[in-house]
Design a protein around this motif. Structure first.
Motif, PDB file in Angstrom:
ATOM      1  N   VAL A 197       3.425  -4.844   1.219  1.00 31.47           N
ATOM      2  CA  VAL A 197       2.790  -6.022   0.704  1.00 31.47           C
ATOM      3  C   VAL A 197       3.122  -6.532  -0.789  1.00 31.47           C
ATOM      4  O   VAL A 197       3.219  -7.459  -1.289  1.00 31.47           O
ATOM      5  CB  VAL A 197       1.269  -6.314   0.866  1.00 31.47           C
ATOM      6  N   GLY A 198       3.457  -5.229  -1.587  1.00 32.85           N
ATOM      7  CA  GLY A 198       3.399  -5.478  -2.982  1.00 32.85           C
ATOM      8  C   GLY A 198       2.510  -4.918  -3.830  1.00 32.85           C
ATOM      9  O   GLY A 198       2.280  -5.489  -5.074  1.00 32.85           O
ATOM     10  N   LYS A 199       1.570  -3.998  -3.393  1.00 29.89           N
ATOM     11  CA  LYS A 199       0.356  -3.613  -4.306  1.00 29.89           C
ATOM     12  C   LYS A 199       0.942  -2.975  -5.554  1.00 29.89           C
ATOM     13  O   LYS A 199       0.537  -3.607  -6.684  1.00 29.89           O
ATOM     14  CB  LYS A 199      -0.110  -2.510  -3.395  1.00 29.89           C
ATOM     15  N   GLY A 200       1.998  -2.236  -5.794  1.00 32.69           N
ATOM     16  CA  GLY A 200       2.417  -1.557  -6.759  1.00 32.69           C
ATOM     17  C   GLY A 200       2.998  -2.568  -7.933  1.00 32.69           C
ATOM     18  O   GLY A 200       2.832  -2.489  -9.194  1.00 32.69           O
ATOM     19  N   PRO A 242       0.118 -10.346   2.928  1.00 28.38           N
ATOM     20  CA  PRO A 242       1.675 -10.905   3.029  1.00 28.38           C
ATOM     21  C   PRO A 242       1.948 -12.209   3.194  1.00 28.38           C
ATOM     22  O   PRO A 242       1.231 -12.740   3.866  1.00 28.38           O
ATOM     23  CB  PRO A 242       2.533  -9.998   4.024  1.00 28.38           C
ATOM     24  N   PRO A 243       2.966 -13.029   2.351  1.00 27.26           N
ATOM     25  CA  PRO A 243       3.020 -14.212   2.327  1.00 27.26           C
ATOM     26  C   PRO A 243       3.319 -14.719   3.858  1.00 27.26           C
ATOM     27  O   PRO A 243       3.230 -15.843   4.404  1.00 27.26           O
ATOM     28  CB  PRO A 243       4.000 -14.764   1.507  1.00 27.26           C
ATOM     29  N   ASN A 289      -0.060 -12.825  -1.500  1.00 29.19           N
ATOM     30  CA  ASN A 289       0.913 -12.300  -2.699  1.00 29.19           C
ATOM     31  C   ASN A 289       2.106 -13.162  -2.279  1.00 29.19           C
ATOM     32  O   ASN A 289       3.430 -12.723  -1.984  1.00 29.19           O
ATOM     33  CB  ASN A 289       1.271 -10.947  -2.309  1.00 29.19           C
ATOM     34  N   ASP A 290       2.367 -14.368  -2.444  1.00 26.83           N
ATOM     35  CA  ASP A 290       3.260 -15.475  -2.367  1.00 26.83           C
ATOM     36  C   ASP A 290       3.960 -15.287  -3.760  1.00 26.83           C
ATOM     37  O   ASP A 290       5.430 -15.267  -3.357  1.00 26.83           O
ATOM     38  CB  ASP A 290       2.885 -16.890  -2.218  1.00 26.83           C
ATOM     39  N   LYS A 291       3.553 -15.259  -4.980  1.00 27.89           N
ATOM     40  CA  LYS A 291       4.225 -15.019  -6.256  1.00 27.89           C
ATOM     41  C   LYS A 291       3.551 -14.060  -7.028  1.00 27.89           C
ATOM     42  O   LYS A 291       2.357 -14.098  -6.793  1.00 27.89           O
ATOM     43  CB  LYS A 291       4.566 -16.289  -6.922  1.00 27.89           C
TER      44      LYS A 291
END
Lengths: 200, 200
Positions: free
Chosen positions: B15-18, B123-124, B167-169
């Protein structure tokens, strides 16, 4: 579409609710302000449906009877109240609406809208008091005790609210209220509620 | 002094946590990042107490035994875990600390720190999926159903969290997380808790 939020801004008299609201209106023009109904005559330049919903006394009493008001009160012979319809229409349209109201009114609103966001503006004096009490004071124990009890009384009202925002500087208070609105939109239960409604 | 917050940032893998954490670290340098303990060897340039707390396996097993870890897991022969002490020292010093962790780890942390702030990065694709489903699709009913069920599964994990941040942007997600931190500091119960502690 996501539902809007009802944000109830309250606090002790003199804390600066009106000033904070005016500043917030400038910073965040997309926020809708709740319009009160009143039986008082319009003043020069006041527009029905903008400044107030102007009502005859009879109409107002009918609104009370039909439970069309979130809360109402009488001041010097005039009635003032918050029409439910305008609040509901706004949040159903997905817009946030803010209601600036005294502590008594806020508690009444909570009976109808427990899911609203309740923000208590805290006078900076409590913090100042705290600092003074914490400092190496020259005050007698009695004075310190009295001040503590005053602070406790104000804090006591807080228990009905979700948030406490210290009105130390108007811009600080506005920033915090803006953050609270963003955070409330991210609340998991709202997210799931909105998603569920949309996907069903 | 007000206690700091433990902010737990989690979400499904990928999802982009980091990425969000790295961006947040730049935008908000005063935020402390939880440091993991590990039995894996330090890589070049990694410093003990900065990148990790490097431990021998025996030491790590003792930490597990003494309940010194909020959560731990084993990956490819190495142990990784979150030392409680560092988290507690940070919040007791009045600083906020963020812990980036997978969903399994987050649930373990919640057993020890139910009062922490739990943020789920969404997640988007759920939103995109929603839009696609809502749109006048050419997909078959089966595909739509499968996609909905996948989205529902991801949303299901959300119920353990306080907030859902899409987390779109990266910059949007960071702004929202920053707002959540500000709002959480304004929470009435924290305000009263801190005031009471200070004044007693």
């Amino acid at each position: 579409m996501d539902k809007g939020l009802l944000i109830v801004l309250s606090g002790p008299s003199g804390v600066g609710k009106g000033t904070v609201c005016t500043a917030l209106r400038k910073r965040k023009p997309e926020l809708i302000y709740s319009i009160s109904a009143t039986t008082r005559r319009p003043r020069d330049g006041e527009v029905d449906g903008v400044n107030y919903f102007f009502k005859e006394k009879e109409q107002f009493l009918t609104m009370i009877q039909n439970n069309e008001l979130l809360e109402w009160a009488e001041y010097v012979g005039n009635y003032y109240g918050t029409p439910i319809q305008f609040v509901e229409d706004t949040i159903n349209a997905g817009d946030d609406i803010i209601l600036e109201i005294d502590v008594q009114g806020a508690l009444k609103v909570k009976e109808t809208f427990p899911e609203a966001v309740y923000i208590f503006l805290v006078p900076p004096s409590i913090d100042e008091l705290k600092n003074r009490i914490e400092g190496r004071g020259t005050e007698t124990a009695d004075i310190i005790k009295h001040r503590l009890s005053m602070a406790q009384e104000e804090i006591e009202l807080l228990k009905h609210y979700d948030y406490a925002v210290v009105n130390d500087k108007i811009e600080n208070a506005c920033s915090k209220i803006e953050s609270i609105i963003v955070a409330e939109h991210c609340k998991r239960f709202r997210f799931i509620e909105n998603k569920t409604k949309e996907e069903v």
